[in-house]
Design a protein around this motif. Structure first.
Motif, mmCIF file in Angstrom:
data_model
loop_
_atom_site.group_PDB
_atom_site.id
_atom_site.type_symbol
_atom_site.label_atom_id
_atom_site.label_comp_id
_atom_site.label_asym_id
_atom_site.label_seq_id
_atom_site.Cartn_x
_atom_site.Cartn_y
_atom_site.Cartn_z
ATOM 1 N N LEU A 192 0.803 -1.221 0.000
ATOM 2 C CA LEU A 192 0.000 0.000 0.000
ATOM 3 C C LEU A 192 0.840 1.277 0.000
ATOM 4 C CD1 LEU A 192 -2.725 -0.948 2.658
ATOM 5 C CD2 LEU A 192 -3.043 -0.835 0.184
ATOM 6 N N ARG A 193 2.147 1.155 0.094
ATOM 7 C CA ARG A 193 3.008 2.319 0.346
ATOM 8 C C ARG A 193 2.750 3.463 -0.633
ATOM 9 N NH1 ARG A 193 9.419 2.227 1.464
ATOM 10 N NH2 ARG A 193 8.565 1.209 3.314
ATOM 11 N N TYR A 194 2.656 3.168 -1.919
ATOM 12 C CA TYR A 194 2.528 4.240 -2.915
ATOM 13 C C TYR A 194 1.088 4.430 -3.413
ATOM 14 C CZ TYR A 194 7.565 3.689 -2.840
ATOM 15 O OH TYR A 194 8.872 3.606 -2.424
ATOM 16 N N VAL A 195 0.152 3.795 -2.730
ATOM 17 C CA VAL A 195 -1.262 3.918 -3.103
ATOM 18 C C VAL A 195 -1.817 5.220 -2.519
ATOM 19 C CG1 VAL A 195 -3.555 2.908 -2.838
ATOM 20 C CG2 VAL A 195 -1.562 1.420 -3.212
ATOM 21 N N PRO A 196 -2.478 6.068 -3.320
ATOM 22 C CA PRO A 196 -3.097 7.280 -2.759
ATOM 23 C C PRO A 196 -4.095 6.920 -1.667
ATOM 24 C CG PRO A 196 -3.053 7.387 -5.162
ATOM 25 C CD PRO A 196 -2.635 5.989 -4.789
ATOM 26 N N VAL A 197 -4.097 7.667 -0.581
ATOM 27 C CA VAL A 197 -4.999 7.350 0.528
ATOM 28 C C VAL A 197 -6.463 7.421 0.086
ATOM 29 C CG1 VAL A 197 -3.455 7.981 2.408
ATOM 30 C CG2 VAL A 197 -4.856 9.757 1.306
ATOM 31 N N THR A 198 -6.757 8.252 -0.913
ATOM 32 C CA THR A 198 -8.142 8.384 -1.371
ATOM 33 C C THR A 198 -8.630 7.156 -2.144
ATOM 34 O OG1 THR A 198 -7.272 9.650 -3.254
ATOM 35 C CG2 THR A 198 -8.193 10.894 -1.406
ATOM 36 N N GLU A 199 -7.741 6.210 -2.430
ATOM 37 C CA GLU A 199 -8.176 4.957 -3.048
ATOM 38 C C GLU A 199 -8.709 3.971 -2.019
ATOM 39 O OE1 GLU A 199 -5.714 2.909 -5.788
ATOM 40 O OE2 GLU A 199 -5.240 4.700 -6.971
ATOM 41 N N LEU A 200 -8.522 4.250 -0.746
ATOM 42 C CA LEU A 200 -9.024 3.357 0.292
ATOM 43 C C LEU A 200 -10.501 3.621 0.532
ATOM 44 C CD1 LEU A 200 -6.128 3.505 2.918
ATOM 45 C CD2 LEU A 200 -6.393 1.958 0.966
ATOM 46 N N CYS A 201 -11.239 2.557 0.766
ATOM 47 C CA CYS A 201 -12.681 2.674 0.998
ATOM 48 C C CYS A 201 -12.947 3.539 2.224
ATOM 49 C CB CYS A 201 -13.282 1.281 1.196
ATOM 50 S SG CYS A 201 -15.058 1.278 1.502
ATOM 51 N N GLY A 202 -13.780 4.551 2.065
ATOM 52 C CA GLY A 202 -14.158 5.411 3.173
ATOM 53 C C GLY A 202 -13.353 6.682 3.292
ATOM 54 N N VAL A 203 -12.299 6.825 2.500
ATOM 55 C CA VAL A 203 -11.488 8.042 2.534
ATOM 56 C C VAL A 203 -11.913 8.918 1.349
ATOM 57 C CG1 VAL A 203 -9.171 9.033 2.568
ATOM 58 C CG2 VAL A 203 -9.597 6.788 3.601
ATOM 59 N N GLY A 204 -12.821 9.825 1.599
ATOM 60 C CA GLY A 204 -13.341 10.692 0.544
ATOM 61 C C GLY A 204 -12.490 11.931 0.359
ATOM 62 N N ARG A 205 -13.038 12.867 -0.426
ATOM 63 C CA ARG A 205 -12.269 14.065 -0.756
ATOM 64 C C ARG A 205 -12.014 14.932 0.470
ATOM 65 N NH1 ARG A 205 -15.498 16.469 -5.830
ATOM 66 N NH2 ARG A 205 -17.233 15.776 -4.510
ATOM 67 N N GLY A 206 -13.005 14.995 1.378
ATOM 68 C CA GLY A 206 -12.823 15.836 2.565
ATOM 69 C C GLY A 206 -11.678 15.354 3.440
ATOM 70 N N ILE A 207 -11.674 14.053 3.746
ATOM 71 C CA ILE A 207 -10.583 13.495 4.556
ATOM 72 C C ILE A 207 -9.282 13.550 3.772
ATOM 73 C CG2 ILE A 207 -9.742 11.417 5.710
ATOM 74 C CD1 ILE A 207 -12.628 10.660 6.271
ATOM 75 N N GLY A 208 -9.353 13.307 2.453
ATOM 76 C CA GLY A 208 -8.150 13.373 1.623
ATOM 77 C C GLY A 208 -7.514 14.747 1.651
ATOM 78 N N ALA A 209 -8.345 15.805 1.596
ATOM 79 C CA ALA A 209 -7.810 17.171 1.649
ATOM 80 C C ALA A 209 -7.181 17.456 3.006
ATOM 81 C CB ALA A 209 -8.926 18.168 1.349
ATOM 82 N N PHE A 210 -7.833 16.985 4.067
ATOM 83 C CA PHE A 210 -7.297 17.146 5.427
ATOM 84 C C PHE A 210 -5.909 16.512 5.519
ATOM 85 C CE2 PHE A 210 -6.650 15.357 9.651
ATOM 86 C CZ PHE A 210 -6.914 16.425 10.501
ATOM 87 N N LEU A 211 -5.758 15.306 4.972
ATOM 88 C CA LEU A 211 -4.469 14.614 5.029
ATOM 89 C C LEU A 211 -3.432 15.293 4.137
ATOM 90 C CD1 LEU A 211 -5.778 10.933 4.939
ATOM 91 C CD2 LEU A 211 -4.732 12.090 6.896
ATOM 92 N N ALA A 212 -3.867 15.751 2.956
ATOM 93 C CA ALA A 212 -2.928 16.391 2.037
ATOM 94 C C ALA A 212 -2.329 17.651 2.647
ATOM 95 C CB ALA A 212 -3.624 16.716 0.719
ATOM 96 N N GLN A 213 -3.118 18.388 3.407
ATOM 97 C CA GLN A 213 -2.610 19.589 4.076
ATOM 98 C C GLN A 213 -1.520 19.254 5.082
ATOM 99 O OE1 GLN A 213 -6.100 21.356 5.785
ATOM 100 N NE2 GLN A 213 -6.904 22.074 3.816
#
Length: 415
Positions: A185-206
């Motif tokens: 999973l190391r290089y898999v974008p977190v937003t590809e995981l089930c339940g990680v939508g754009r809102g959580i993805g943006a929070f993590l990207a920041q």
């Protein structure tokens, strides 16, 4: 079960499989109609439906995607064949598949949706011998009862198993051992995981986390402070350590609702009233079917400016459509101001087990319950609203859609 025992293989702490039916609705149509096999097929809701529910892999190869409008899809794929969805058939096939998996693969099954299921194989490892042989048994069972293809992911946790199932489509199998999951999973974008939508993805990207491998550098407290237990789970998911168990029982319903898309820009109050009353009848029938009642209802009409309506209360908890219909009419008369509408929704917000002991001062019709039960029996046998009020003669005749929370049995068994 048709699998040989192999006790020499080292057991995983947990072994979970995710079964993903491939282009499920389109694959059923191609199975049922030989002339559609190896042809680009798009499934829409109703004969007049223009939004694609799903498409065959032949259509996907041309760029056709779920949610795409039919006109755009036909520009990409001029030979596209539109097929009307048959939700009752899809639900029947899914029920056969899920029951067979429970009986022939593992009793520990969580039906995730109409075309996906998690299987906890931890207790079955000595029987199957390896994750690969277990996955092959899954595919054999599904093909035997349905003739349909599926993809299977097997891993040590639910999130990694679901990710793995997407890696080889159609009709493939991917196995990720628990000790390999973090690296895979190391290089898999977190937003590809089930339940990680754009809102959580943006929070993590920041916070510098875009891939799963970057998650370990982020203190788990960052997510926990913002998202609570969900944040802690996401932190573990990204490292292949999702702690969530396979849930074999459907949780009690938090709500029971039905909605319907209207003809474009509807301003006719009679049409709105008919659609809302139809949804009220469907909700009340489901409440009765599962011995539930409710007192709080969301009655909504969707416009360009969003939903109008909101939470409404009946005088007492009920499973009868008539008081709910009165709430619908109140919303139309007092809240809706004639603006173009596009969708209606009726939802019981607080379903609970029906109270068989009547309130002392409540006014009850002693015959209404038996009347409703008789009508329900007729309609279940001969089709929805075979017998019903004359006010619903003009109701929408588009096919019902399978709900995302569909289950083969229990209160979520509905289309």
């Amino acid at each position: 079960m048709g699998a040989s025992q192999n006790p020499t293989v080292a057991a995983w702490p947990r072994m979970i499989a995710l079964v993903d039916m491939n282009a499920f609705f389109a694959s059923i149509e191609q199975r049922e109609r030989p002339q559609l096999r190896r042809r680009p097929v798009a499934v829409t809701n109703g004969d007049e439906g223009t939004c694609i529910i799903t498409s065959s892999y032949e259509a996907r190869a041309c760029g056709v995607r779920t949610g795409m409008r039919l006109r755009e899809a036909r520009r990409l794929c001029p030979g596209l064949i539109r097929v009307t969805a048959r939700s009752a058939l899809y639900a029947e096939v899914s029920t056969r598949i899920m029951d067979a998996l429970r009986d022939q693969v593992s009793p520990d099954i969580e039906v995730f949706s109409v075309d996906e299921a998690f299987l906890d194989l931890t207790r079955m490892q000595r029987l199957y011998g390896s994750a690969e042989l277990a996955a092959e048994q899954v595919r054999r069972v599904i093909h035997a009862v349905s003739g349909l293809p599926c993809s299977v992911g097997v891993a040590g946790d639910k999130t990694t198993a679901k990710w793995a199932a997407k890696q080889r489509k159609p009709n493939g199998c991917t196995v990720v051992a628990p000790w390999e999951s973090a690296e895979r999973l190391r290089y898999v974008p977190v937003t590809e995981l089930c339940g990680v939508g754009r809102g959580i993805g943006a929070f993590l990207a920041q916070r510098g986390v875009r891939t799963c491998g970057e998650m370990a550098a982020l203190p788990v407290g960052e997510l926990a402070r913002r998202w609570g237990n969900v944040g802690r789970r996401i932190w573990l998911m990204a490292q292949g350590q999702d702690p969530e168990a396979v849930r074999t029982d459907a949780a009690p319903p938090k709500s029971i609702g039905h909605g319907k898309v209207l003809p474009p820009a509807t301003t006719d109050e009679r049409v709105l009233r008919t659609y809302l009353e139809h949804m009220a009848h469907k909700v009340a029938e489901r409440l009765r079917r599962h011995q539930l009642e409710a007192q709080q209802f969301f009655i909504g009409v969707k416009t360009d400016m969003g939903w109008v309506g909101g939470r409404q209360l009946t005088a007492e908890p009920t499973d009868d459509s008539r008081p709910v219909i009165m709430l619908c009419r109140r919303v139309l008369h007092e809240v809706w101001l004639g603006q173009p509408a596009f969708q209606v929704q009726v939802t019981a917000l607080d379903p609970r087990l029906a109270n068989i002991q009547l309130e002392l001062f409540a006014q009850h019709n002693p015959h209404r319950g038996s009347q409703n039960r008789t009508l329900d029996e007729v309609n279940r046998r001969f089709g929805s609203l075979t017998v019903g009020p004359a006010s619903l003669l003009g109701r929408s005749m588009t096919a019902d859609v399978i709900a995302p929370a569909w289950r083969p049995h229990g209160h979520r068994h509905t289309v």
